[in-house]
Enzyme design. Structure first.
Site, PDB file in Angstrom:
ATOM      1  N   CYS A 383       0.834  -1.195   0.000  1.00  0.00           N
ATOM      2  CA  CYS A 383       0.000   0.000   0.000  1.00  0.00           C
ATOM      3  C   CYS A 383       0.877   1.256   0.000  1.00  0.00           C
ATOM      4  O   CYS A 383       1.428   1.596  -1.031  1.00  0.00           O
ATOM      5  CB  CYS A 383      -0.977  -0.049   1.172  1.00  0.00           C
ATOM      6  N   HIS A 510      -3.604  -4.924   0.325  1.00  0.00           N
ATOM      7  CA  HIS A 510      -2.991  -5.508   1.529  1.00  0.00           C
ATOM      8  C   HIS A 510      -3.020  -7.039   1.466  1.00  0.00           C
ATOM      9  O   HIS A 510      -3.973  -7.655   1.940  1.00  0.00           O
ATOM     10  CB  HIS A 510      -3.747  -5.041   2.779  1.00  0.00           C
ATOM     11  N   GLU A 512      -1.550  -9.040   3.247  1.00  0.00           N
ATOM     12  CA  GLU A 512      -1.433  -9.649   4.585  1.00  0.00           C
ATOM     13  C   GLU A 512      -2.788 -10.048   5.178  1.00  0.00           C
ATOM     14  O   GLU A 512      -2.829 -10.806   6.143  1.00  0.00           O
ATOM     15  CB  GLU A 512      -0.694  -8.715   5.548  1.00  0.00           C
TER      16      GLU A 512
HETATM   17  N1  GLN Z   1      -1.803   6.790   2.977  1.00  0.00           N
HETATM   18  C1  GLN Z   1      -1.912   6.061   1.766  1.00  0.00           C
HETATM   19  C2  GLN Z   1      -3.261   6.243   1.111  1.00  0.00           C
HETATM   20  O1  GLN Z   1      -4.198   6.625   1.748  1.00  0.00           O
HETATM   21  C3  GLN Z   1      -1.625   4.609   1.984  1.00  0.00           C
HETATM   22  C4  GLN Z   1      -2.623   3.933   2.873  1.00  0.00           C
HETATM   23  C5  GLN Z   1      -2.168   2.600   3.361  1.00  0.00           C
HETATM   24  O2  GLN Z   1      -0.998   2.287   3.285  1.00  0.00           O
HETATM   25  N2  GLN Z   1      -3.061   1.794   3.906  1.00  0.00           N
HETATM   26  O3  GLN Z   1      -3.409   5.981  -0.058  1.00  0.00           O
END
Ligand code: GLN
Length: 537
Positions: A383, A510, A512
């Site tokens: 992410c 994600h 994970e």
């Molecule tokens: N802050 C980033 C976004 O909002 C990444 C978010 C995250 O890593 N869950 O896109």
């Protein structure tokens, strides 16, 4: 349907979630279909708005629900795929009651804690029952500690619910602590007695008591607890500190045959004893691995045990798959800013940059991804970690000086990561998060496609606002960055990777949240394999 309610006593952090999840594991291995859920007494509607300092990681479900991290344990310990219906908070309960009141649904009655709030909790239980007709056993963990004022309404709702569905269909399990008093050289049962007394005062007699102990539970103490707490001796179950891994928990609880006790109490008839061979093999691979790799996780909440829970678990799953112990080096990203990447992460076999929000430590993470790219160290960006890799590539390979995400610099000249709305020229910046599972297309011939066994489509969970800016896609690709997956609907970039590198991959989602003990996620598996290869060079 049969119901198990798991409450906790004496102190928090007893491993109640793991106990509940382990019961799920054991019942499932007896061939029963289980479903797990959590009731949280706090007033937040969901933990999505809570700081990781408060509550550890926010665990995201397929349907986009932002939930308590215990739901992560449930999904890892059982095969169930959970939904937003499986995490109920006091915030949701009150929100719903007050909305009904405003709509006039209580027909002019005085709206009260009992029956209206307790009815609301019970109606959720009934709804979950109706929605899951194939489930044999619904396991519900109640957050907090019995005796807390904020949990009282949940306990009262459970008491009423047991009466409504018939006590023979309900099993109450209470998890307590047996402290070991070093000076006296003794394990003490009094806190357990008092906690059970409290529960009985609230109208609930536990059927099984799980005693968390550092030491073992001897027969005398078992007898004492049974007598004072009004349960049969065999229903006093020891839950010892496990030596190596949380995946030993089901095996530990099996020693006192908790699954058999539950099956008997619920009258579930004959079910075979649990087939745990695969689970045991997995645990053995975690405990006695042949190889070892060191992986740096460069994040922002690194000192917190639970902030990156699912990532650490996914690394364990992937490690076990490769017969490898993954030694995690937790790195504060700001330390890389202060001391440079070589000094902080110079000798690791892999670098992982996890998700995150806000700009603290961003430049340190960018340095980490640069170091991984230049030194051919396996890199997995999740992410934010994928966005970081993109920024780094734009700055240092595409020559877009000071390229950034508009999350960190609104006025950056090269917004390689930005809000979708900005791309479309929409003025209103109040973008909401992209949450939950979405379908993406994988491009053949890429490393990602290879890792996913060349399937065409994947489904992964998201929790972010910002995206790789489509205006810069061509420029990045011309400079050698490979886009290996895009979302099926909007064409948003999902995975980036670098050729000519042993493993350099970033995912906007994600992974994970979908890794399981015996089914490591392909991206984690590939990452650990690459780290292992590096460690053996
Ligand atoms: N802050 C980033 C976004 O909002 C990444 C978010 C995250 O890593 N869950 O896109």
């Amino acid at each position: 349907m049969k119901y198990i309610f798991v409450t906790g006593g004496v102190v928090s952090s007893l491993g109640k979630g793991l106990a509940a999840a382990s019961i799920g594991t054991l019942l499932e291995h007896r061939g029963l279909t289980t479903l797990m859920q959590k009731f949280d007494p706090y007033l937040n509607v969901d933990p999505g708005t809570m700081s990781p300092y408060q509550h550890g990681e926010v665990y995201v479900l397929d349907d986009g629900a932002e939930t308590d991290l215990d739901l992560g344990h449930y999904e890892r310990f059982t095969s169930g795929v959970l939904s937003r219906m499986n995490n109920l908070t006091s915030g949701q309960v009150f929100d719903s009651v007050i909305k009904k009141e405003r709509r006039g649904e209580y027909l002019g009655k005085t709206v009260q804690f009992i029956p209206h709030v307790t009815d609301e909790i019970k109606s959720r239980m009934h709804q979950v029952t109706v929605d899951n007709p194939d489930t044999d056993v619904l396991i519900t963990e109640i957050g907090g500690t019995v005796g807390d004022m904020e949990g009282l309404l949940f306990i009262e709702a459970l008491r009423q619910f047991a009466l409504e569905v018939g006590k023979e269909n309900v099993c109450f399990i209470h998890v307590t602590l047996l402290p070991y008093i070093k000076a006296a050289g003794e394990v003490k049962t009094k806190p357990t007695q008092q906690s059970v007394a409290k529960l009985r005062e609230l109208g609930i007699q536990p059927d099984i008591i799980i005693c968390r102990t550092e030491a073992d539970l001897d027969e005398d103490n078992r007898k004492k607890i049974a007598m004072f707490c009004n349960v049969e001796r065999k229903n006093v179950v020891a839950f010892r500190d496990v030596a190596h891994t949380i995946y030993e928990c089901p095996l530990d609880l099996r020693r006192d045959k908790i699954d058999r006790l539950v099956v008997d109490k619920l009258g579930l008839g004959h079910t075979p004893s649990p087939a745990l061979e695969e689970w045991e093999k997995f645990v053995q691979r975690v405990i006695h691995p042949k190889h070892k790799v060191t992986i740096a996780v460069a994040g922002k909440y690194i000192e917190l045990q639970d902030a990156y829970k699912s990532i650490y678990e996914s690394l364990i799953h992937a490690g076990a798959h490769h017969d490898t112990k993954v030694q995690i080096v937790r790195v504060e990203a700001e330390a890389i800013e202060d001391h440079g990447a070589k000094a902080v992460i110079g000798d690791v076999d892999g670098i992982l940059v996890p998700g995150g929000f806000g700009d603290r430590g961003i430049e340190g993470k960018i340095l980490a991804s640069k170091y991984a790219r230049e030194n051919k160290i396996p890199y997995l960006g999740i992410c934010l970690g994928m966005q970081i890799a993109t920024i780094e590539y734009a700055r240092n390979i595409c020559g877009l000086k000071d390229a950034n995400s508009t999350e960190f610099n609104k006025n950056t000249k090269y917004p390689v990561i930005c809000l979708q709305e900005e791309q479309k020229g929409v003025e209103d910046m109040g973008a909401t998060m992209r949450l939950g599972s979405c379908e993406s297309i994988l491009f053949t011939g890429t490393k990602a496609a290879d890792l996913y066994d060349n399937v065409d489509r994947i489904h992964e969970r998201h929790r972010h606002r910002y995206e790789l800016n489509s205006d810069y896609q061509d420029r990045l690709q011309e400079a050698g960055l490979v886009i290996s997956s895009v979302s099926a609907e909007e064409g948003l970039v999902e995975i980036i990777e670098l050729p000519n590198h042993p493993f350099y991959l970033g995912a906007q989602f994600h992974p994970e949240f979908q890794s399981k003990p015996n089914h490591p996620h392909p991206l984690f598996s590939g990452f650990v394999a690459a780290a292992l290869t590096r460690s053996q060079l």
